[in-house]
Design a protein around this motif. Structure first.
Motif, PDB file in Angstrom:
ATOM      1  N   ALA A 145      35.797  30.100  48.393  1.00  0.00           N
ATOM      2  CA  ALA A 145      37.682  29.297  47.734  1.00  0.00           C
ATOM      3  C   ALA A 145      37.712  28.559  48.684  1.00  0.00           C
ATOM      4  O   ALA A 145      38.267  28.136  48.095  1.00  0.00           O
ATOM      5  CB  ALA A 145      37.869  31.289  47.297  1.00  0.00           C
ATOM      6  N   LEU A 185      34.308  24.800  46.879  1.00  0.00           N
ATOM      7  CA  LEU A 185      35.476  24.930  45.119  1.00  0.00           C
ATOM      8  C   LEU A 185      35.735  23.508  45.193  1.00  0.00           C
ATOM      9  O   LEU A 185      35.813  23.203  44.434  1.00  0.00           O
ATOM     10  CB  LEU A 185      36.139  26.213  45.241  1.00  0.00           C
ATOM     11  CG  LEU A 185      35.682  27.807  45.290  1.00  0.00           C
ATOM     12  CD1 LEU A 185      36.886  28.482  44.196  1.00  0.00           C
ATOM     13  CD2 LEU A 185      34.678  27.612  43.612  1.00  0.00           C
ATOM     14  N   ALA A 197      35.128  21.573  41.838  1.00  0.00           N
ATOM     15  CA  ALA A 197      36.296  21.056  41.020  1.00  0.00           C
ATOM     16  C   ALA A 197      36.016  19.899  40.747  1.00  0.00           C
ATOM     17  O   ALA A 197      36.182  19.646  39.268  1.00  0.00           O
ATOM     18  CB  ALA A 197      37.813  21.950  41.319  1.00  0.00           C
ATOM     19  N   GLY A 239      45.904  27.251  36.191  1.00  0.00           N
ATOM     20  CA  GLY A 239      44.821  27.474  37.320  1.00  0.00           C
ATOM     21  C   GLY A 239      44.687  26.687  38.620  1.00  0.00           C
ATOM     22  O   GLY A 239      45.246  26.473  38.437  1.00  0.00           O
ATOM     23  N   ALA A 240      43.032  27.218  38.758  1.00  0.00           N
ATOM     24  CA  ALA A 240      42.012  26.015  39.913  1.00  0.00           C
ATOM     25  C   ALA A 240      42.311  25.009  39.960  1.00  0.00           C
ATOM     26  O   ALA A 240      41.703  24.147  41.031  1.00  0.00           O
ATOM     27  CB  ALA A 240      41.251  27.171  40.543  1.00  0.00           C
ATOM     28  N   ASN A 263      45.066  32.317  34.271  1.00  0.00           N
ATOM     29  CA  ASN A 263      46.237  31.422  34.675  1.00  0.00           C
ATOM     30  C   ASN A 263      45.467  32.717  37.331  1.00  0.00           C
ATOM     31  O   ASN A 263      45.637  33.697  36.344  1.00  0.00           O
ATOM     32  CB  ASN A 263      46.804  31.171  35.023  1.00  0.00           C
ATOM     33  CG  ASN A 263      48.257  31.945  34.203  1.00  0.00           C
ATOM     34  OD1 ASN A 263      47.359  33.465  35.123  1.00  0.00           O
ATOM     35  ND2 ASN A 263      49.782  31.865  33.596  1.00  0.00           N
ATOM     36  N   LYS A 264      45.920  32.138  37.433  1.00  0.00           N
ATOM     37  CA  LYS A 264      46.520  32.859  38.510  1.00  0.00           C
ATOM     38  C   LYS A 264      47.141  34.479  38.730  1.00  0.00           C
ATOM     39  O   LYS A 264      46.268  34.838  39.554  1.00  0.00           O
ATOM     40  CB  LYS A 264      46.800  31.583  40.269  1.00  0.00           C
ATOM     41  CG  LYS A 264      45.340  30.507  40.180  1.00  0.00           C
ATOM     42  CD  LYS A 264      46.150  29.811  41.221  1.00  0.00           C
ATOM     43  CE  LYS A 264      45.519  28.642  41.576  1.00  0.00           C
ATOM     44  NZ  LYS A 264      45.368  27.475  42.957  1.00  0.00           N
ATOM     45  N   GLY A 321      39.494  32.045  42.967  1.00  0.00           N
ATOM     46  CA  GLY A 321      39.084  31.433  42.463  1.00  0.00           C
ATOM     47  C   GLY A 321      37.955  31.980  41.508  1.00  0.00           C
ATOM     48  O   GLY A 321      37.094  31.682  41.880  1.00  0.00           O
ATOM     49  N   THR A 344      39.647  31.235  36.425  1.00  0.00           N
ATOM     50  CA  THR A 344      40.726  29.955  37.018  1.00  0.00           C
ATOM     51  C   THR A 344      40.409  28.384  36.730  1.00  0.00           C
ATOM     52  O   THR A 344      41.476  27.950  36.661  1.00  0.00           O
ATOM     53  CB  THR A 344      41.293  30.796  38.059  1.00  0.00           C
ATOM     54  OG1 THR A 344      40.300  30.268  38.998  1.00  0.00           O
ATOM     55  CG2 THR A 344      41.939  32.233  38.475  1.00  0.00           C
ATOM     56  N   TYR A 345      38.707  29.111  35.938  1.00  0.00           N
ATOM     57  CA  TYR A 345      38.376  27.178  36.333  1.00  0.00           C
ATOM     58  C   TYR A 345      38.151  26.886  34.795  1.00  0.00           C
ATOM     59  O   TYR A 345      37.675  25.439  34.287  1.00  0.00           O
ATOM     60  CB  TYR A 345      37.239  26.721  36.917  1.00  0.00           C
ATOM     61  CG  TYR A 345      37.631  26.772  38.978  1.00  0.00           C
ATOM     62  CD1 TYR A 345      37.623  25.004  39.437  1.00  0.00           C
ATOM     63  CD2 TYR A 345      37.086  28.069  39.481  1.00  0.00           C
ATOM     64  CE1 TYR A 345      37.700  25.614  40.733  1.00  0.00           C
ATOM     65  CE2 TYR A 345      37.256  28.138  40.398  1.00  0.00           C
ATOM     66  CZ  TYR A 345      37.920  26.868  41.518  1.00  0.00           C
ATOM     67  OH  TYR A 345      38.576  26.281  42.196  1.00  0.00           O
TER      68      TYR A 345
END
Length: 253
Positions: A19, A23, A27, A143-144, A181-182, A193, A197-198
């Protein structure tokens, strides 16, 4: 086709390390096309065969990603717009499963079946956005990655789930958790991570079917993250496509 070895360290330790660094690269790599375009009748633009390239091949790869292998294999279909041997094999497996002529060529009949798997809103035949979005907010925000990227990642996950659904005998798959979401992820004790969240993960169950069976079939669907099958749900994700290592917690079964 990508083939990576499994990893031994604990999932939480590795993902917390990832993370912080890898990541950010992943992303950007998987954001892909924004969602509004792929509706029920995708404009394929002619027959696709090995050697073809372009946006239609990318869409094809997304839709056949769940047919990455015929037996347990740490491989996934790269969404790179290049119709190579891995995509060819996935198309053949897709055709065989749906009773089409098995030639690896994506002509009108195969395209029609691919289109039948898509709903007009960009989701898939057996999975709805409302099953997969964050249950706190009924959205893909927070999210991420951006909301658009999270939704696109969810769409890609849906196509893998469509293949898994066929492989388990067309039994309904019930989604416990898709995108989170986070804040939601933290509240339920998810790791920092988390692939949730992705938009690249799903927790599920199938009524009357052991998670072990789901896990076994998921080993052929291009899922690079599989949580152990001995708990009350089966987790699947696509973490290798984000630059992470393969993680099949129960090994190959």
């Amino acid at each position: 086709m990508t083939d990576r070895s499994p990893f031994a360290p604990s999932r939480r330790r590795l993902l917390r390390t990832a993370a912080a660094g890898v990541l950010a690269v992943g992303a950007g790599a998987v954001a892909g096309p924004l969602l509004a375009a792929p509706a029920q009748a995708y404009p394929w633009g002619g027959t696709l065969r090995q050697g073809a390239s372009g946006t239609a091949v990318r869409e094809l790869q997304i839709r056949v990603a769940g047919w990455a292998a015929s037996s347990a294999a740490k491989v996934y279909i790269a969404v790179d717009g290049q119709f190579g041997p891995a995509t060819f094999g996935a198309v053949e497996r897709f055709q065989r499963a749906y009773g089409l002529a098995v030639d690896g060529v994506v002509g009108p009949n195969t395209q029609a079946k691919l289109n039948a798997l898509a709903k007009g809103d960009g989701s898939t035949a057996h999975f709805a956005w409302s099953e997969m979005w964050d249950s706190y907010t009924s959205s893909f925000a927070g999210g991420a990655v951006s909301a658009a990227s999270a939704q696109e990642n969810v769409r890609r996950t849906m196509y893998k789930l469509e293949a898994l659904r066929v492989k388990i005998g067309n039994l309904p798959i019930h989604i416990n958790s898709g995108f989170r979401n986070k804040q939601h992820n933290a509240d339920v004790g998810g790791i920092v991570g988390s692939m949730h969240t992705y938009g690249a993960a799903a927790d599920m169950y199938v009524a009357g079917l052991a998670n072990r069976v789901i896990y076994q079939h998921a080993e052929t669907c291009g899922f690079s993250g599989l949580e152990r099958y001995t708990i009350d749900h089966q987790h699947v994700d696509s973490q290798a496509e984000f630059g992470r290592s393969w993680w099949w917690e129960s090994g190959v079964i």
